[in-house]
Write an enzyme that holds these catalytic residues in place. Structure first.
Site, PDB file in Angstrom:
ATOM      1  N   GLU A  90       0.478  -2.349  12.734  1.00  0.00           N
ATOM      2  CA  GLU A  90       0.663  -3.800  12.762  1.00  0.00           C
ATOM      3  C   GLU A  90       1.044  -4.326  14.138  1.00  0.00           C
ATOM      4  OE1 GLU A  90       3.532  -3.542   9.743  1.00  0.00           O
ATOM      5  OE2 GLU A  90       2.131  -3.989   8.110  1.00  0.00           O
ATOM      6  N   TRP A 124       0.820  -1.210   0.000  1.00  0.00           N
ATOM      7  CA  TRP A 124       0.000   0.000   0.000  1.00  0.00           C
ATOM      8  C   TRP A 124       0.852   1.257   0.000  1.00  0.00           C
ATOM      9  CZ3 TRP A 124      -1.737   2.717   4.927  1.00  0.00           C
ATOM     10  CH2 TRP A 124      -0.765   2.575   5.940  1.00  0.00           C
ATOM     11  N   LYS A 178       2.980   0.711  16.095  1.00  0.00           N
ATOM     12  CA  LYS A 178       4.164   0.684  15.237  1.00  0.00           C
ATOM     13  C   LYS A 178       4.234   1.949  14.385  1.00  0.00           C
ATOM     14  CE  LYS A 178       6.307  -1.974  11.484  1.00  0.00           C
ATOM     15  NZ  LYS A 178       6.037  -2.915  10.388  1.00  0.00           N
TER      16      LYS A 178
END
Length: 831
Positions: free
Chosen positions: A517, A388, A629
């Protein structure tokens, strides 16, 4: 160099040693050689054009961290071995292949090799010129016998001829004669190595997931060896063992010298070598010109690719090498006229900014038919996969600077639709589900929780497509191809989500992972829901626009996609009823429906040697905590900024910034632009500076794996949309700048419907100038202005908006009360 710890103030500093790295507005210059950071410098001086990439290895071919030549999309496949199998897991991995290397030109004087780590170097300079796209090196070497030799070299990967690279190598004996040998080679280094490992892009299995897989077998199978006669042309061809892709590489050589010269040629399976021996006299320059051509295919025989290489080399021989360098500069002149941005009074930041913007060109210019890998063609990091990254971080820059490159990247996604439809069926969904990471269109993410579960990639692609169409007015692309992407992704969301009767009913999306994530497989992830809502609404709007304005295109689309009008109504209802998590007590949007129930990770007391967290803690440990993250909710505040109030943006930023580790290089640019918007000017500048130097100063310790292309593209967004205040919501363009107090000015360009407008920001005004095209309409601090080609428009500014001291605290959020009445207490898990 490690990132500045989050629990201490982060000064806005110049991260580079300016004795070694002098400031230059248009070049990256290295003043002395050291072997201590070869991996980083090989990345910093890498060349590429989006198709062909060459790491910045030295010509001598011995001193290196990672020798590398890469072709976008040229990959090997391998079976993914899951510890425990399950239906729908990715089955076949894909890894970019290190192609045969043509950079090697070895020099011997008096039969002594030039070896930089031990050489007596009197002078040394290496530079990458962003205006010419040429890597130059000039050194003076004192040989073991005391003879001084000047060596000059140039290397270029062509932006105008996709398959071409040109190198020159000059040798001059300064004060004594000597026998000189030049050994120019094509060298295949892909002869096996460590066993490959299954890895993911997010959470590893005991290894660094950012690195590429390695193979314990031969990957390139020799199929062709050829040596020319008088023209010193040599050629090698290969086929990959499992994917069946083919490659041919050929080089031409020209030697210019007034001294006697002998040439020998040798070709084997893994090396083609042209050797020149010259009785060099002092003061006479020997010039070797090496022209290389690469051609690849998904299955065309290597001999046919060899013919293509010959045609490329024949064309260059006819046109002359000088024309290739001139064409390169002409292409970059055009690029910089579209893309250049300037920061007044900040020469160090200016140099870093141009290096970053140059990297986007090197990653995207000639990608043509392929995606834009996370590392471009500068290294093997992430296996050469597409993520992405392209749509969220690179395409905004390309859309407003070089729209035709954005179109090419979006067409790549369109061409991936058949595979995306198959993947949706694998996941028991309608429509299309684009792979989280891929090269050939098939899902290659072995770790589904932080891979396939990131369904938001569908909405990311649709968002980028919508922004491109709004900014360019390219309705032809929308009617013929873009609408298919919007419809199939909307179908996926309508099928994935479900209705729950709460009042008039609400629409939920469960079991997904957002951009962060460190929190996976959750319900009603804020980012996912907000982006899916936009996807559903935009698909419905596009379908209705086609029906009204282009009925023939609409009829073809309905037939092609078997679209039922009831589907469009369903998308509209689902979009309106989409659940957007919000905590009334804290005044923030929870990252997901249960995020606030978790403990907060104590980042200030997490040792530096335990960062990044994904390399030191089991995923289940991380998943139990409030720790990010990368920006998640904060990213939604940017991409869907018109869906949040200014106060909501500020409160969300203040909550999430202290618990964001920045372990991802995707994070700083987003944090910079939202910090600027909500008034944390100093913090915004610190984040922006870190983003500028992610690779230049190796702030994340993995620049050796290649350039972080998403970060380089995101730098433009942080500059133009953060400090420059440019926004585009549904085709409405606005400017509300936040100029840092230490900057004299800021200038950037945006291309809208074919008109290129330069935006010049100063403390007291914004000036809009049309550089090309008829002009455009903007809202500047709430005032609507029309800028035309006749004259600039100047809009006075009455202050910067809210400016807040410092930034949100470093955390933890001790003492903050959750909506359920409990008190947040920060703890840190024991490793």
């Amino acid at each position: 160099m490690s990132p500045v710890p989050r629990d201490t103030p982060r000064p806005v500093v110049d991260y580079l040693d300016r004795h070694r790295w002098p400031v230059h507005g248009w070049r990256l210059v290295e003043r002395f050689f050291t072997g201590e950071d070869l991996g980083r410098t090989e990345t910093l001086f890498a060349l590429g054009n989006g198709y062909l990439g060459m790491r910045g290895n030295v010509e001598e071919g011995r001193e290196s961290h990672t020798q590398g030549t890469f072709i976008n999309g040229f990959h090997e496949t391998w079976k993914i071995n899951h510890a425990e199998e399950a239906f729908g897991f990715a089955r076949v991995g894909q890894t970019i292949v290190n192609a045969p290397d043509v950079k090697v030109i070895r020099l011997y004087v008096d039969d002594e090799p030039l070896l930089l780590p031990v050489a007596d170097l009197i002078d040394y300079e290496r530079s990458l010129d962003f205006r010419t796209g040429v890597l130059c090196r000039e050194i003076v070497w004192r040989t073991p016998a005391g003879k001084r030799v000047r060596i000059k070299s140039q290397r270029m990967v062509s932006f105008t001829q996709r398959h071409l690279a040109v190198m020159t190598f000059e040798v001059t004996m300064l004060d004594a004669a000597a026998p000189v040998t030049l050994s120019s080679q094509i060298l295949n280094r892909q002869d096996g190595g460590d066993e490959y490992h299954v890895r993911s892009a997010a959470m590893g299995e005991g290894t660094d997931p950012r690195k590429a897989e390695r193979f314990g077998r031969r990957v390139l199978i020799p199929e062709l060896q050829d040596a020319g006669d008088d023209d010193a042309r040599v050629m090698l061809g290969y086929r990959t063992a499992e994917s069946g892709m083919t490659i041919a590489v050929a080089t031409d050589h020209t030697i210019e010298t007034r001294d006697p010269v002998e040439r020998t040629v040798q070709v084997t399976d893994d090396m083609a070598k042209v050797v020149y021996q010259i009785d060099a006299q002092p003061g006479r320059t020997i010039r070797l010109t090496k022209v290389a051509a690469y051609h690849t295919s998904r299955g065309v025989p290597a001999r046919e690719l060899a013919d293509r290489c010959r045609r490329t080399l024949d064309r260059v021989a006819s046109e002359g090498v000088g024309r290739q360098f001139a064409d390169q500069k002409s292409w970059l002149d055009d690029y910089w006229s579209r893309a250049d941005a300037t920061i007044g009074g900040q020469p160090s930041l200016q140099q870093a900014l141009r290096w970053n913007l140059f990297q986007v060109a090197q990653a995207a210019a000639r990608a043509e038919g392929a995606g834009i890998p996370a590392k471009g063609v500068t290294g093997s990091g992430y296996g050469g996969h597409y993520f992405w990254d392209t749509e969220v971080y690179v395409l905004p820059f390309l859309t407003y600077a070089y729209p035709q490159l954005a179109r090419a990247a979006l067409r790549f996604r369109y061409n991936m639709l058949p595979a995306a439809r198959r993947r949706a069926r694998d996941l028991s969904q309608r429509g299309a589900l684009f792979p989280w990471r891929t090269i050939n269109g098939e899902e290659a993410s072995a770790y589904y929780a932080a891979g396939t579960a990131q369904y938001h990639i569908d909405a990311d692609i649709s968002h980028a497509l919508s922004r491109y169409v709004d900014a360019t007015g390219d309705t032809d692309f929308l009617m013929r191809e873009g609408i298919d992407v919007l419809v199939e992704t909307a179908r996926m969301w309508a099928d994935l989500g479900f209705w729950r009767s709460e009042g008039r009913g609400s629409f939920h999306i469960h079991g997904v992972t957002g951009p962060d994530e460190y929190t996976t497989v959750v319900n009603d992830n804020l980012f996912t829901n907000v982006m899916a809502r936009h996807n559903l609404r935009r698909a419905a709007r596009a379908a209705r626009e086609l029906e009204s304005a282009w009925p023939q295109a609409y009829s073809r689309m309905v037939k092609r996609l078997n679209l039922d009008t009831d589907e469009v109504e369903e998308w509209e209802r689902a979009g309106e009823a989409m659940v957007i998590p919000y905590d009334e007590h804290l005044g923030i949007h929870p990252q997901d429906s249960h995020f606030l129930e978790r403990e907060v990770w104590d980042l200030p007391h997490t040792p530096a040697n335990k960062r990044p967290l994904l390399l030191h803690y089991h995923p289940l440990v991380i998943y139990r905590f409030q720790v990010l993250k990368q920006a998640d909710v904060v990213l939604a505040l940017y991409l869907q900024g018109d869906q949040f109030t200014t106060e909501q943006k500020r409160r969300n930023f203040e909550y999430y910034d202290p618990i964001t580790t920045g372990d991802s290089t995707l994070s700083a640019v987003v944090q910079a632009l939202i910090a600027a918007e909500v008034g944390y000017s100093d913090l915004a500048l610190r984040y922006f500076t870190e983003a500028l130097y992610v690779d230049l100063a190796d702030l994340h310790g993995n620049a050796s794996d290649g350039v972080h292309v998403a970060s380089t593209g995101g730098v433009w967004s942080a500059l133009a949309t953060g400090f420059g205040g440019f926004r585009d919501y549904n085709g409405e363009f606005s400017i509300d700048p936040r100029l840092p107090s230490s900057w004299d000015s800021l200038s950037y360009r945006v291309t809208i419907h074919g008109s290129r407008i330069r935006v010049d920001v100063r403390e007291d005004q914004v000036e809009l100038t049309v550089e090309r095209g008829p002009g455009a309409k903007f809202s500047v601090r709430g005032s609507v202005v029309h800028v035309t080609a006749e004259e600039p428009v100047v809009v006075p500014l009455d202050g910067q908006g809210p400016l807040l001291e410092g930034g949100p605290g470093p955390g933890p959020l001790d003492g903050v009360r959750r909506a359920d009445g409990s008190i947040i207490t920060a703890t840190v898990p024991h490793p």
